[in-house]
Write a protein that holds these residues in place. Structure first.
Motif, mmCIF file in Angstrom:
data_model
loop_
_atom_site.group_PDB
_atom_site.id
_atom_site.type_symbol
_atom_site.label_atom_id
_atom_site.label_comp_id
_atom_site.label_asym_id
_atom_site.label_seq_id
_atom_site.Cartn_x
_atom_site.Cartn_y
_atom_site.Cartn_z
ATOM 1 N N PRO A 128 -5.765 -7.803 4.176
ATOM 2 C CA PRO A 128 -6.299 -7.711 5.367
ATOM 3 C C PRO A 128 -6.120 -8.838 6.191
ATOM 4 O O PRO A 128 -6.487 -10.163 5.674
ATOM 5 C CB PRO A 128 -7.713 -7.237 5.063
ATOM 6 C CG PRO A 128 -7.385 -6.337 3.792
ATOM 7 C CD PRO A 128 -6.653 -7.341 3.062
ATOM 8 N N ASN B 9 -1.814 -3.444 4.858
ATOM 9 C CA ASN B 9 -3.243 -3.194 4.215
ATOM 10 C C ASN B 9 -3.480 -3.958 3.095
ATOM 11 O O ASN B 9 -4.582 -4.115 2.768
ATOM 12 C CB ASN B 9 -3.272 -1.848 3.704
ATOM 13 C CG ASN B 9 -3.273 -0.685 4.935
ATOM 14 O OD1 ASN B 9 -3.872 -1.155 5.865
ATOM 15 N ND2 ASN B 9 -2.618 0.485 4.916
ATOM 16 N N CYS C 180 3.294 -5.830 4.273
ATOM 17 C CA CYS C 180 2.303 -4.649 4.370
ATOM 18 C C CYS C 180 1.234 -4.968 4.977
ATOM 19 O O CYS C 180 0.612 -6.213 4.587
ATOM 20 C CB CYS C 180 1.954 -4.275 2.417
ATOM 21 S SG CYS C 180 0.604 -3.471 2.508
ATOM 22 N N GLU D 158 -7.711 6.328 1.373
ATOM 23 C CA GLU D 158 -8.508 4.802 1.919
ATOM 24 C C GLU D 158 -8.096 4.601 3.603
ATOM 25 O O GLU D 158 -8.805 4.228 4.164
ATOM 26 C CB GLU D 158 -7.573 3.714 1.246
ATOM 27 C CG GLU D 158 -7.870 3.282 -0.274
ATOM 28 C CD GLU D 158 -7.383 2.041 -0.523
ATOM 29 O OE1 GLU D 158 -6.719 1.233 0.125
ATOM 30 O OE2 GLU D 158 -7.401 1.690 -1.746
ATOM 31 N N ARG D 159 -6.806 5.092 3.894
ATOM 32 C CA ARG D 159 -6.439 5.043 5.227
ATOM 33 C C ARG D 159 -7.122 5.876 6.234
ATOM 34 O O ARG D 159 -7.382 5.415 7.069
ATOM 35 C CB ARG D 159 -5.023 4.835 5.310
ATOM 36 C CG ARG D 159 -4.461 4.585 6.521
ATOM 37 C CD ARG D 159 -2.701 4.365 6.518
ATOM 38 N NE ARG D 159 -2.383 5.596 6.365
ATOM 39 C CZ ARG D 159 -1.861 6.323 7.284
ATOM 40 N NH1 ARG D 159 -1.988 6.061 8.617
ATOM 41 N NH2 ARG D 159 -1.205 7.529 6.946
ATOM 42 N N CYS E 206 0.981 -1.276 0.125
ATOM 43 C CA CYS E 206 0.159 -0.017 -0.073
ATOM 44 C C CYS E 206 0.881 1.293 0.081
ATOM 45 O O CYS E 206 0.393 2.301 -0.250
ATOM 46 C CB CYS E 206 -0.852 0.137 1.039
ATOM 47 S SG CYS E 206 -0.085 0.283 2.548
ATOM 48 N N ASP F 145 -3.011 9.795 2.358
ATOM 49 C CA ASP F 145 -2.670 8.654 3.098
ATOM 50 C C ASP F 145 -1.294 8.496 3.591
ATOM 51 O O ASP F 145 -1.059 7.861 4.734
ATOM 52 C CB ASP F 145 -2.898 7.436 2.129
ATOM 53 C CG ASP F 145 -4.728 7.000 2.119
ATOM 54 O OD1 ASP F 145 -4.961 7.293 3.402
ATOM 55 O OD2 ASP F 145 -5.148 6.383 1.339
ATOM 56 N N CYS G 3 1.117 2.086 5.228
ATOM 57 C CA CYS G 3 1.161 1.702 6.389
ATOM 58 C C CYS G 3 2.435 1.680 7.217
ATOM 59 O O CYS G 3 3.242 1.801 6.595
ATOM 60 C CB CYS G 3 0.816 -0.038 6.475
ATOM 61 S SG CYS G 3 1.934 -1.138 5.901
ATOM 62 N N TYR H 259 -1.906 0.129 -6.331
ATOM 63 C CA TYR H 259 -1.242 1.198 -5.666
ATOM 64 C C TYR H 259 -0.191 1.689 -6.684
ATOM 65 O O TYR H 259 1.134 1.270 -6.138
ATOM 66 C CB TYR H 259 -0.703 0.849 -4.188
ATOM 67 C CG TYR H 259 -1.873 0.400 -3.251
ATOM 68 C CD1 TYR H 259 -2.685 1.323 -2.651
ATOM 69 C CD2 TYR H 259 -2.143 -0.847 -3.192
ATOM 70 C CE1 TYR H 259 -3.688 1.038 -1.923
ATOM 71 C CE2 TYR H 259 -3.053 -1.257 -2.078
ATOM 72 C CZ TYR H 259 -3.885 -0.507 -1.688
ATOM 73 O OH TYR H 259 -4.856 -0.589 -0.894
#
Lengths: 379, 379, 379, 379
Positions: free
Chosen positions: A108, A105, A103, D73-74, A89, D137, A92, A135
């Motif tokens: 999940p 994100n 990662c 998104e985050r 992503c 983000d 994070c 991304y």
């Protein structure tokens, strides 16, 4: 479009699958022109994973961007790009520290995502005509002007070379040091190739396949055939009894002994004995948290009988896990562009996508000379 | 002189032994004024090692120099010194890189030497009136002017604090991170104390002895009693489900479960589950290459059933082994001298040498309140 | 014995001098068989230092041990050894951290000592038949069996190669990066050679002497002739406007402009403009705390007019100083022994000691082809 | 909305300005509740920069998200966020290595962007009611549940604490070491605070403002008043003649001598003399590539007369530049959340936005007690 899908153990097929689309503003679509079969695809091929039927495989991908989402700024239509196998992503806690292999994100509930792979998120692979890249501004490595011509070199940046490189990074290999590498498959050979570029003084590679050992020798390593010699003794002899400074595990849990049985702890315990006190190990061969089909009873629940007493006694260190490809791919790309590296040396076969199923069979059987297959879906 | 010697399992005695002498030009002799009983002495005490009868024990030593060899330049008679438990030559390949715990010369045939310890070379220990210190210019930490007065602080620099510090170094602990420490014996408590000084944001300590857990809490850690709570779940709860950033193993292979059985893989496998993806572990609890007396069949040959699949899946790293005390003792010494640290907080008993046998018994039995014993041979 | 002594500006002579002796138990005596003239010897030769008349020069020394002090354990009579130019005690606070270039004991009142050099302690040099080596167990690099035969390679480990290597270490050069090196004298060429071994993708070397630029090209660097091209513009063009990732200063304060005037800040300020934001510089060219004979008024008191505003704006880092030779010489030695490096490529002249004065003259005048002189006192 | 704009030297005004909007899919809008006046704002305030009239100032911002772009998104509406002063794209070559202070995309033609600052890109500042946050983000630090209540702590994560922390990181400060910090403004005080948290053994702070020196003492540092004592001598005395292990520059080019004249090289040259051989310096005080209004003739073109000879002779290292806030803000945030740090200790004034112009005046004049002003636009 055409894509190669998993259809059951030792059964992969090239079939018509739905075209991928731009799903989010941050996606791009890539027309794939080169995509490798990876040794880790064989874990799925052999039915040793939970991968679902119908999944398009393929995580070593290169091609040309044909569409970009609205929020994509850096990547442009027409760019040639190589995609790290890790989908990350970029925002994070792990990604912002460069740990794109973990990662938080993109997949999940787990750490780390990939294209076309078991339990690595809902992403289709690139052994197909098209690929959706999430991304994209973060994940795409935009290639230099000679990209199209040197595809077989640059496609190695998606996984296999960075993974071999990572083995040497996890081991903390420094110029002038010696290193022993268990496994001369593509990852092990790229670990050796990386060690060469980093200025290792001595590179020893343990395997038993003559074609692989020949390649190891060709790139400047000392080949050790473990059917002929005890590899620990061989390393000791080559290092005046000291042991190698550093070691790399490039085989993983499906390590076979001479009789063909899986002995998941063999390479790790040999490494512990091959490396000198205060040395370090890099482990990129895959070990899994559970494998109900494993022969070894401990390995069914993801364990190995590890020589931890000797490991501690020798004050060793070890690092493990998937490679954060983005940590290395720009640097390695520049070595290719500058003519200092030609990772395509490993390619044994260039094939159209239609011949992928046959190629999986040869590669899985370790048929002599099937070192690395590049598929050309656009050919 | 008087010295405490090993006389068999659970049998140590203070007897008359020969005075040590200057044997080489690079030696000094030290009159010992403070010498600790270490948790690792208990491995010998319990008869779990190959230590020979008659050996003077004691590797956490502090005192005053009373004689120096002809080639000694830096250390002077009258200096107060604390001796790292590792005896190191200062000139081998490992020593010149700071890896004094793996000195290649001081204990020929092995890597690493120590005072008064099984298989760590022919050196007598310091639970005695006098101690011979080899390679003295390299090994002696010359103490500040307040040495005599703060002996109980400075003696902690011989082993126990640097070992706890090393756990956090091996784990790569950074300011602001969280850490879980298995074991609240002296090493674990000093790992916690080190984490505090380094600016950890959250320190969790797992043990089951109330006196130790109270000390952990006192130095700013969250105590976790593994008889009451599952420690992995407790860590997960305390870290919002993420796991600790880093982990330390401060127990070793003689880890006991709630029923008193030795379960050598328990702490390591709990650590693998307690730490977050891409985290790291520091292991300073002792694991041995073989232990014929172990209950666990794998451990008899130095192995543990290790959750290596999960370890790999989480991309963990680990470092292990004895602490290179010289890497840390100058810095920690300055913290004491500046009044920023008082490691004597751990001392529960100061006793004359004559009471050492009794103290071994209490400490081995983990009797409540016997946290750390400092012997005073000169008292 | 015969030794080359300083007799005044541009006046060195080979005369009879007293034989060195074992002065301390930790000394050894070495019969010198190869000893280089170093570019930094020229600072003394030109009368720009405070070196005393009668001092034997020479700090790049190799030979065979002919006598050992009583406290010497590791080094044996008959060993072939190469001596780091830094003389280090091995036990001070800096030495124990590997910073042997800043030893606090070997040159009391200052940090760092060397053989035969101005203000680096009372030690004679090795441009002579014999050399006394202090703290010999710590300082001697014992060479492999092929030492005698490969003397011209191994003698480069005393200073010149480790110094070039240090430039790249201070700059933090990583595999795959680009680097610009100012200066193609021996140090600059060895910085380039080191960058090649470490896997740099692009190496640019700035100088104006055709013979040196040819050598730079031969080892894989792009030569930039600063009489023909603005070097900053050349670097920018070669790096697509980005600047080099890293930079090395291998000239020092006596940098000359095209007209032969000394411009002490020229290379540093060019480096600041040649390197990209967040890059780093390694400075091993010598700058001195004062030089009353300098043309530049600031330099008289050791200052340069430094573009610090731009340096800060670009978030640059820099490291400087003499190389801690021991930090690198073992690793580089192994590269030679393994046949991966042949640093003797630089040697232009092998001469008997008697011809040293003449050689100083040619080297100082940068006469074409006088790249590196190895003296052979035992020949 | 209301915003504080630059209107000329020593003239800032709170006026009505256009509301910011979501301009790109990756933006968010934040309602600002806390925004600091920074020492670096004073460079603009005093007319020493090229900042344009009408620009909203303010780069230390905290608030609540009120709108998010489609590709975000985050970050969610309602999140409390603190914004690093650096605006970074997250995907360029520098950002992917964590060097967000040298982002190559956010401020085209330069490296590094920021809110409301001269030559740092076309971004409005946050001394206003609302703020547009690009690449949200990537840039937003989402705060813990106690964000609103601890605003005065968390707002320090935007710049001032990470910048002080960066000074100690650039200097490579390790636990147990000593450090001297020039400047006891907010940055210097936070460098001292950071050194304390990291376990420095001795922290010395040089300044001449009594209120600042009192604060330095309060956080455990030794204050040195350079009007009373020569700071180099004071440091030498406090370190037994050795010099500090590490040094931090927290003043910048507008350093004044006792008579009020700007002496841009004073702190750097004092640092070179204050730090021990093989030490290191972190420079976060701002130096600019040119300053036509500088008194010092060298500084007009961004130069200082730097004691580079002594710097080299002592083998020093230095790092410089703006802090990559994201490299530190998560860790520091956790220290606040865990109650281990209370950076609001520095706050001297909480004021409504309307009183900002008056606050600029007091702060610029270094009026006693005006240490740090937090503006509350939403109050």
């Amino acid at each position: 479009m055409k894509g190669l899908v998993y259809n059951g153990p030792r059964d992969v097929r090239v079939i018509e699958v739905p075209d991928p689309k731009i799903e989010k503003e941050t996606d791009v679509l890539v027309r794939i022109t080169a995509t490798n079969i990876c040794g880790s695809d064989l874990h799925m091929y052999e039915g040793r994973t939970s991968v679902e039927t119908g999944k398009v495989l393929g995580h070593e991908n290169l091609g040309q961007v044909i569409a970009v989402g609205k929020a994509v700024e850096r990547v442009k239509t027409g760019d040639w790009v190589c995609l790290p196998f890790n989908i990350a992503c970029g925002v994070c806690r792990n990604c912002e520290r460069g740990m794109t292999h973990a990662c938080l994100n993109a997949n999940p509930g787990s750490a780390g995502a990939a294209y076309g792979y078991a339990e690595m998120g809902p992403y289709q692979g690139g052994q197909a005509e098209l690929l959706r890249v999430p991304y994209a501004d973060f994940n795409c490595l935009v290639l230099p002007p000679d990209a199209e011509e040197k595809q077989n070199d640059y496609v190695m940046l998606a996984d296999i070379w960075p993974t071999g490189w990572h083995a040497t990074e996890l081991a903390g290999l420094q110029a002038g040091e010696s290193v022993v590498i268990y496994g001369a498959g593509p990852v092990g050979l790229f670990a050796a190739y990386s060690a060469r570029i980093k200025g290792a003084s001595q590179i020893m590679v343990v395997d038993r396949h003559p074609d692989r050992l020949r390649l190891a020798e060709k790139i400047g390593a000392v080949p050790i055939d473990d059917r002929r010699d005890d590899p620990v003794e061989a390393v000791m002899k080559l290092t005046r009894g000291e042991g190698a400074d550093k070691g790399c595990e490039c085989v993983g849990w499906q390590c076979h002994d001479a009789d063909g049985h899986e002995v998941p702890n063999e390479t790790m315990n040999r490494l512990v004995r091959s490396v000198r006190p205060a040395g370090a190990l890099g482990v990129v061969g895959v070990f899994v948290p559970q494998d109900p089909k494993a022969e070894d009873p401990l390995m069914k629940e993801g364990r190995i009988a590890f020589d931890f007493g000797l490991f501690f006694h020798k004050s060793l260190r070890l690092g493990s896990g998937q490679a954060p490809v983005k940590a290395y791919n720009r640097s390695l790309c520049r070595l290719i562009a500058a003519g200092r590296a030609q990772p395509s040396f490993l390619v044994s076969h260039e094939l159209p996508l239609s011949q992928a199923p046959e190629a999986y069979g040869h590669f899985d059987a370790r048929h002599d000379g099937w070192t690395k297959v590049v598929l050309k879906p656009a050919a």
